[in-house]
Every structure is written in structure tokens, then in C-alpha cells.
Design a protein around this motif. Sequence first.
Motif, mmCIF file in Angstrom:
data_model
loop_
_atom_site.group_PDB
_atom_site.id
_atom_site.type_symbol
_atom_site.label_atom_id
_atom_site.label_comp_id
_atom_site.label_asym_id
_atom_site.label_seq_id
_atom_site.Cartn_x
_atom_site.Cartn_y
_atom_site.Cartn_z
ATOM 1 N N PHE A 205 0.835 -1.199 0.000
ATOM 2 C CA PHE A 205 0.000 0.000 0.000
ATOM 3 C C PHE A 205 0.872 1.252 0.000
ATOM 4 O O PHE A 205 0.676 2.162 -0.797
ATOM 5 C CB PHE A 205 -0.946 0.016 1.206
ATOM 6 N N LEU A 206 1.835 1.303 0.911
ATOM 7 C CA LEU A 206 2.683 2.493 1.020
ATOM 8 C C LEU A 206 3.521 2.709 -0.225
ATOM 9 O O LEU A 206 3.656 3.836 -0.708
ATOM 10 C CB LEU A 206 3.571 2.410 2.262
ATOM 11 N N GLU A 207 4.075 1.651 -0.773
ATOM 12 C CA GLU A 207 4.900 1.857 -1.959
ATOM 13 C C GLU A 207 4.048 2.319 -3.137
ATOM 14 O O GLU A 207 4.475 3.168 -3.915
ATOM 15 C CB GLU A 207 5.754 0.634 -2.287
ATOM 16 N N GLN A 208 2.835 1.829 -3.267
ATOM 17 C CA GLN A 208 1.951 2.291 -4.333
ATOM 18 C C GLN A 208 1.573 3.750 -4.121
ATOM 19 O O GLN A 208 1.612 4.557 -5.044
ATOM 20 C CB GLN A 208 0.698 1.432 -4.399
ATOM 21 N N TYR A 209 1.219 4.105 -2.898
ATOM 22 C CA TYR A 209 0.826 5.483 -2.593
ATOM 23 C C TYR A 209 1.933 6.465 -2.975
ATOM 24 O O TYR A 209 1.665 7.552 -3.479
ATOM 25 C CB TYR A 209 0.484 5.622 -1.105
ATOM 26 N N TYR B 198 1.924 12.560 5.914
ATOM 27 C CA TYR B 198 0.918 11.638 5.388
ATOM 28 C C TYR B 198 0.491 10.630 6.456
ATOM 29 O O TYR B 198 -0.709 10.385 6.661
ATOM 30 C CB TYR B 198 1.437 10.882 4.151
ATOM 31 N N LEU B 199 1.446 10.002 7.124
ATOM 32 C CA LEU B 199 1.123 8.969 8.116
ATOM 33 C C LEU B 199 0.278 9.531 9.248
ATOM 34 O O LEU B 199 -0.672 8.880 9.701
ATOM 35 C CB LEU B 199 2.404 8.346 8.657
ATOM 36 N N GLU B 200 0.595 10.730 9.675
ATOM 37 C CA GLU B 200 -0.171 11.345 10.753
ATOM 38 C C GLU B 200 -1.606 11.636 10.307
ATOM 39 O O GLU B 200 -2.565 11.353 11.031
ATOM 40 C CB GLU B 200 0.534 12.615 11.213
ATOM 41 N N ARG B 201 -1.760 12.188 9.108
ATOM 42 C CA ARG B 201 -3.111 12.460 8.600
ATOM 43 C C ARG B 201 -3.897 11.163 8.425
ATOM 44 O O ARG B 201 -5.085 11.093 8.769
ATOM 45 C CB ARG B 201 -3.046 13.236 7.283
ATOM 46 N N ALA B 202 -3.253 10.132 7.909
ATOM 47 C CA ALA B 202 -3.924 8.844 7.710
ATOM 48 C C ALA B 202 -4.374 8.257 9.037
ATOM 49 O O ALA B 202 -5.501 7.744 9.157
ATOM 50 C CB ALA B 202 -3.011 7.881 6.968
ATOM 51 N N ALA B 203 -3.524 8.335 10.050
ATOM 52 C CA ALA B 203 -3.876 7.793 11.360
ATOM 53 C C ALA B 203 -5.075 8.517 11.953
ATOM 54 O O ALA B 203 -5.994 7.889 12.505
ATOM 55 C CB ALA B 203 -2.677 7.880 12.303
ATOM 56 N N HIS B 204 -5.110 9.820 11.839
ATOM 57 C CA HIS B 204 -6.245 10.594 12.355
ATOM 58 C C HIS B 204 -7.527 10.233 11.605
ATOM 59 O O HIS B 204 -8.605 10.164 12.203
ATOM 60 C CB HIS B 204 -5.959 12.093 12.278
ATOM 61 N N ALA B 205 -7.416 9.963 10.326
ATOM 62 C CA ALA B 205 -8.603 9.631 9.512
ATOM 63 C C ALA B 205 -9.174 8.248 9.860
ATOM 64 O O ALA B 205 -10.343 7.986 9.575
ATOM 65 C CB ALA B 205 -8.247 9.680 8.023
ATOM 66 N N MET B 206 -8.395 7.391 10.469
ATOM 67 C CA MET B 206 -8.857 6.030 10.791
ATOM 68 C C MET B 206 -9.650 5.974 12.094
ATOM 69 O O MET B 206 -10.315 4.972 12.368
ATOM 70 C CB MET B 206 -7.688 5.056 10.876
ATOM 71 N N VAL B 207 -9.593 7.018 12.896
ATOM 72 C CA VAL B 207 -10.357 7.006 14.154
ATOM 73 C C VAL B 207 -11.836 6.873 13.826
ATOM 74 O O VAL B 207 -12.388 7.627 13.030
ATOM 75 C CB VAL B 207 -10.079 8.291 14.973
ATOM 76 N N LEU C 145 15.920 9.364 7.218
ATOM 77 C CA LEU C 145 15.653 10.107 5.990
ATOM 78 C C LEU C 145 16.123 11.549 6.129
ATOM 79 O O LEU C 145 16.339 12.033 7.242
ATOM 80 C CB LEU C 145 14.146 10.098 5.701
ATOM 81 N N SER C 146 16.214 12.237 5.003
ATOM 82 C CA SER C 146 16.505 13.668 5.055
ATOM 83 C C SER C 146 15.356 14.350 5.794
ATOM 84 O O SER C 146 14.236 13.827 5.833
ATOM 85 C CB SER C 146 16.621 14.240 3.647
ATOM 86 N N PRO C 147 15.580 15.508 6.368
ATOM 87 C CA PRO C 147 14.497 16.198 7.082
ATOM 88 C C PRO C 147 13.258 16.425 6.207
ATOM 89 O O PRO C 147 12.135 16.240 6.680
ATOM 90 C CB PRO C 147 15.136 17.521 7.508
ATOM 91 N N LEU C 148 13.449 16.798 4.957
ATOM 92 C CA LEU C 148 12.302 17.017 4.080
ATOM 93 C C LEU C 148 11.547 15.723 3.807
ATOM 94 O O LEU C 148 10.317 15.685 3.892
ATOM 95 C CB LEU C 148 12.738 17.652 2.751
ATOM 96 N N ASP C 149 12.263 14.655 3.501
ATOM 97 C CA ASP C 149 11.597 13.381 3.229
ATOM 98 C C ASP C 149 10.915 12.838 4.477
ATOM 99 O O ASP C 149 9.804 12.306 4.416
ATOM 100 C CB ASP C 149 12.588 12.364 2.658
ATOM 101 N N ASP C 150 11.550 12.975 5.623
ATOM 102 C CA ASP C 150 10.953 12.558 6.888
ATOM 103 C C ASP C 150 9.643 13.314 7.113
ATOM 104 O O ASP C 150 8.609 12.703 7.423
ATOM 105 C CB ASP C 150 11.941 12.822 8.031
ATOM 106 N N ALA C 151 9.676 14.631 6.944
ATOM 107 C CA ALA C 151 8.480 15.449 7.163
ATOM 108 C C ALA C 151 7.377 15.105 6.176
ATOM 109 O O ALA C 151 6.196 15.063 6.544
ATOM 110 C CB ALA C 151 8.829 16.933 7.070
ATOM 111 N N THR C 152 7.737 14.831 4.944
ATOM 112 C CA THR C 152 6.755 14.474 3.916
ATOM 113 C C THR C 152 6.059 13.166 4.275
ATOM 114 O O THR C 152 4.827 13.071 4.247
ATOM 115 C CB THR C 152 7.446 14.354 2.544
ATOM 116 N N LEU C 153 6.842 12.157 4.618
ATOM 117 C CA LEU C 153 6.282 10.859 4.981
ATOM 118 C C LEU C 153 5.462 10.969 6.258
ATOM 119 O O LEU C 153 4.335 10.475 6.329
ATOM 120 C CB LEU C 153 7.416 9.841 5.155
ATOM 121 N N TRP C 154 5.993 11.651 7.254
ATOM 122 C CA TRP C 154 5.302 11.761 8.541
ATOM 123 C C TRP C 154 3.982 12.506 8.404
ATOM 124 O O TRP C 154 2.977 12.112 9.017
ATOM 125 C CB TRP C 154 6.192 12.408 9.582
#
Length: 130
Positions: free
Chosen positions: A55-59, A116-125, A105-114
Motif C-alpha cells: 500500500f505504502l509503496e503504491q501510494y 501523510y502517516l499522521e493524517r492517515a492515522a487521524h482519519a482512521m479514528v 531520511l533527510s528532514p524534508l523526506d521525513d516530514a513528507t512521509l510523517w
Amino acid sequence: MTDAPTQTFYERIGGRPTFEALVRTFYEGIRADPVVWPMYPADDLEGAIQRLTGFLEQYWGGPTTYSQERGHPRLRMRHQPFKVNPEARDRWLLHMREAVDSLHLSPLDDATLWDYLERAAHAMVNTFDA
């Protein structure tokens, strides 16, 4: 003059090996968590690892194997059978944060990935019940 081809986020951070490392590290934390571990298929942990990795690699611009095998992600629908309350979300995010940190990861890549993951987690509640 033509623009040079752009790399996807998936390619830039290392492709499947990076996403698989992320997910395997994540599941190491999940296995020891009494709040969220019961939501995971202990008898098919490798399947769960492969599904989340796919899922993550496709996204992020990698192969579309996930959709070819499982159809549309329908994340909220797939998580509906589980009681995903704020505590479960926060525990999931804790383990995912540790997994993201392990990638260095680089700070930018870390922030980009994080982000998304944070928004996705909030949406699953799907409940506020304890």
C-alpha cells in the motif's frame, strides 16, 4: 530543452527496501503493544507486512501491485471492524514514528512521509469510546 525526469518519492527514499524496512520495524513495536496488537492478524503477520508495504509503496509512486491484488485501498472501510479510538491512533503513531526515525531520511523526506502517516492515522479514528 526538455525537463529531466523527476524521481518519485518512492524512488528518492530507496524504493521497496526502504518501505519494507519501515513496515517491519513498525510491526516490531506493534507486536509488544497490548492496545493495538489485538487488531493485527497474528496468524498472518507476514501477509499484513506485505499488504502495508505494498500500500505504502503504491501510494508513494511505486508499483501498483497493491491495487491489482486487493482493489481500491478503502482504508476506512478496511479498518471499520476495529475499534480505532484516539488511544489506538496514538499508539499506532508512536510505533510508526519509531519506524520512520529508524530510516534516517533527510528532514524534508521525513516530514513528507510523517505528514501523510499522521493524517492517515487521524482519519482512521472511528470511535471515541475507550
